[in-house]
Scaffold this motif. Structure first.
Motif, PDB file in Angstrom:
ATOM      1  N   ASP A 187      -5.514  -1.126  -5.142  1.00  0.00           N
ATOM      2  CA  ASP A 187      -4.873  -1.614  -3.920  1.00  0.00           C
ATOM      3  C   ASP A 187      -5.707  -2.719  -3.289  1.00  0.00           C
ATOM      4  O   ASP A 187      -6.682  -2.451  -2.605  1.00  0.00           O
ATOM      5  N   GLU A 188      -5.300  -3.947  -3.503  1.00  0.00           N
ATOM      6  CA  GLU A 188      -6.023  -5.118  -2.998  1.00  0.00           C
ATOM      7  C   GLU A 188      -7.515  -4.980  -3.279  1.00  0.00           C
ATOM      8  O   GLU A 188      -8.356  -5.271  -2.423  1.00  0.00           O
ATOM      9  N   SER A 206       0.836  -1.209   0.000  1.00  0.00           N
ATOM     10  CA  SER A 206       0.000   0.000   0.000  1.00  0.00           C
ATOM     11  C   SER A 206       0.863   1.249   0.000  1.00  0.00           C
ATOM     12  O   SER A 206       0.561   2.238  -0.665  1.00  0.00           O
TER      13      SER A 206
HETATM   14 MG   LIG Z   1      -2.235  -2.793   2.169  1.00  0.00          MG
END
Ligand SMILES: [Mg+2]
Ligand SMILES: Nc1ncnc2c1ncn2[C@@H]1O[C@H](COP(=O)(O)OP(=O)(O)O)[C@@H](O)[C@H]1O
Lengths: 310, 337
Positions: B192-193, B71
């Protein structure tokens, strides 16, 4: 020669004195200081009293107008308006019935006009508190240093016995609607400031990241993301502000605010138990009406904010 | 639609979290470890000498366990996080040199982001969420709405325009998140994910949708995941992070066939290799011509099926033009799997 035992004891007592009695500033000096401060406040009032009054004259007119509208409007109109408001806020007939019934009881007890005066003061103080409280809450959130100072001031405002701020208000403005209004606002504004700040602070970090990632300017972020998400908390603040304003009504009657509070004050002075109870219940009834309506409205605003069902 | 021309170059990137990051960057650059920095100076080494060249129009996957710095890394691309040291050059422009207004403009028109927990605005309907980026940019409401509706349909949410996020399932909410990002028509998409919070089946659907979209759009996509299957399926290029450092970078074939160390070895141990290793990666010189044929891009899993259907032990490998470029044998395939 032996020392005189009595004299000895007296000396010891004198020597112990500083321990038993808290060292205080010179009483004469204190007296002079108090007189000087009070004197200059009075002088201020004498020389600027008229301009202060002129300054607040428009406010006075608004308050009078508002009070006249509420107190002189045909009662069915008020009942219908209150019922409609309850419906709009909650969309439930039970709430509407509760509001109408409470107003009916208040009217039957002969407290209609006084109640309207009280409601008008509470409403105008609330509107004013919200109008200054939300911007102050935003400022408090945005500028951290200033915010810390404001927090201290709010702590003092909320802990100070409310009677105390009646004094400077009365000294500057005398007795009447405007000083009463100001005292109520000072007492009622802290929760809305605090909860606006809190509401903004509680906004999820990922939400703020999303706002930044899409290129929001600071004001876009505030108005499109932070404030809308803070609304439930802000609503809780408005609710508390209304309750505080209503609570202050009795105290403000000491400086010439008319309405239910004044009746309670008279009841205390003359030991009219029933009058006290009736007016007290009327205040409670109004509190419940305000509380139900504002809470129901807050809940309806939050309808889409619950956890997702996946 | 034209393919994105925007590449992302990350050079010598360091990120140190703590009270005085600048004070320690020299030591870290000279090789101080994350443990030492933490123990001796109570600073966290978030990213350690990251160098990645993300090609334009491709999906770059960044993979690693939780806390490995994924992240942190992706947030440097749109500068949600300021680096302690290093360079980020996007489409030839140094992101770190942008002024506040340039950066805001870059975020509005150059990048769009999809978030793990969706980050949809609960008080807005689907359409109003999807047009958020356009609204921020100042696009007029009617045009924004038309664009928004088009993307809502494209991600399969037609008919849900006026619903609120909390009325939708997680998978549908993330479709809204994707539509919001796509509406901005940026050349870079940061994810992000984005799929980590979804159920496995829905996740596979979403991966398929992304691959379909990508065929059409050719954006420069940075996709973060902690799931190896997802990384292998989506990534044109894969970077594996551990404790803020890059352990290996390459394509799926490099990682499966030449894992850089034990850490990656353990990662890939349980994955179904036949599903991700291509025939081209295990090719040998051709010898006979009377063999069944398999395309070079075919996965081993499917090649095995072709071989067993034909009851053969070897096949010729053909390129896109149909020319034989080599052969695969069942024995080699089995040894790789
Ligand atoms: Mg993360
Ligand atoms: N703002 C921060 N302050 C201090 N440490 C941070 C901060 N953000 C991330 N970290 C640390 O940096 C490391 C990487 O975090 P992160 O990038 O969120 O990892 P991932 O996304 O791979 O799970 C973690 O050890 C985390 O604790």
């Amino acid at each position: 020669m032996f020392p005189d035992p009595l004299e000895h004891a007296a000396n010891a007592g004198e020597r112990m004195d500083w321990l038993l009695k808290f060292p205080q500033l010179d009483p004469d000096w204190l007296l002079t200081a108090k007189r000087a401060i009070d004197g200059s406040l009075k002088a201020l009032t004498r020389s600027y009293g008229q301009s202060i009054e002129d300054f607040f004259y428009p406010l006075l007119q608004v308050l009078i107008f508002f009070e006249n509208v509420m107190a002189n409007a045909p009662w069915p109109l008020i009942v219908i308006a209150a019922g409609a408001l309850a419906w709009f806020a909650s969309r439930r007939w039970a709430e509407v019935a509760g509001v109408v019934a409470t107003l009916a009881v208040i009217g039957l007890l002969g407290l209609w006009v006084d109640s309207m005066k009280t409601i008008s003061l509470v409403l105008s103080a609330t509107i004013f508190s919200v109008a200054i409280g939300i911007p102050l809450g935003i400022v408090m959130n945005r500028y951290r240093r200033l915010g810390a100072g404001m927090k201290g001031a709010l702590d003092v405002m909320q802990t100070m016995p409310p009677f105390v701020y009646l004094i400077p208000v009365v000294m500057l403005l005398g007795i009447g609607r405007v000083p009463g209004f100001i005292a109520v606002v000072i007492y009622a504004v802290p929760p809305i400031i605090r909860l606006t700040d809190l509401g903004i602070r509680l906004v999820d970090k990922e939400m703020l990241e999303a706002a930044d990632a899409f290129g929001c300017s600071p004001s876009q972020k505030l108005w499109k993301v932070q404030m809308p998400l803070a609304i439930p908390t802000v609503m809780a603040g408005i609710n508390q502000t209304i309750m505080m304003a209503l609570g202050m009504v009795v105290i403000a009657s000491m400086i010439g605010v008319q309405g239910l509070g004044l009746n309670v004050l008279q009841a205390i002075a003359n030991q009219y138990f029933t009058q006290g109870i009736f007016n007290g219940f009327a205040i409670v009834g109004i509190a419940i009406i305000f509380d139900r309506i504002s809470q129901a409205y807050g809940r309806r605003l939050q309808k889409h904010r619950g956890a997702s069902h996946d | 639609m034209t393919k994105s021309q925007t590449s992302i170059e990350i050079r010598n990137l360091y990120k140190i979290f703590g009270a005085h990051p600048e004070a320690h960057v020299e030591a870290v650059r000279r090789g101080m470890s994350k443990e030492e920095l933490g123990a001796r100076h109570s600073h966290i080494l978030g990213l350690n000498d990251i160098n990645i060249s993300m090609p334009a129009g491709k999906i770059q996957v960044i993979m690693g366990l939780s806390g490995s710095g994924k992240s942190t890394l992706i947030r440097h691309i749109n500068r949600l996080i300021e680096p302690t040291w290093g360079e980020i050059v996007i489409g030839g422009q140094n992101v770190l040199e942008m002024s506040e207004t340039e950066l805001r403009d870059f975020r509005r028109t150059g990048t769009a982001m999809v978030f793990q927990k969706f980050a949809l605005l609960p008080h807005r309907t689907v359409i109003d969420n999807v047009t958020f980026g356009l609204e921020v940019r100042g696009v007029d409401a009617a045009a924004a709405r038309a664009t928004g509706l088009r993307w809502i349909e494209r991600v399969g949410l037609k008919g849900f325009e006026n619903r609120y996020p909390n009325e939708l399932s997680g998978g549908m909410q993330q479709r809204v998140g994707l539509a919001r990002a796509l509406s901005n028509d940026t050349s870079i998409l940061l994810m992000d994910e984005a799929y980590s919070a979804l159920d496995p089946l829905i996740r596979t659907d979403m991966q398929t949708m992304l691959l379909d979209l990508q065929k059409e759009l050719g954006k420069t996509i940075v996709f973060i995941t902690h799931d190896l299957d997802e990384a292998l399926r989506l990534g044109d290029q894969i970077v594996i992070l551990r404790d803020g450092s890059i352990v290996q970078q390459g394509n799926s074939q490099d990682i499966l066939l030449n894992p850089a160390d034990d850490y990656i070895q353990r990662f890939i141990k349980d994955v179904n290799r036949g599903r991700y290793i291509r025939v081209a990666s295990v090719i040998e010189p051709a010898s006979e011509s009377a063999l069944p044929q398999v395309p070079a891009e075919m996965m081993l899993e499917d090649a095995v099926k072709v071989l067993s259907d034909a009851a053969a032990s070897a096949a010729n490998v053909i390129d896109a033009a149909g020319r034989i470029i080599g052969a695969v044998t069942l024995r080699t395939i089995m040894s790789v799997l």
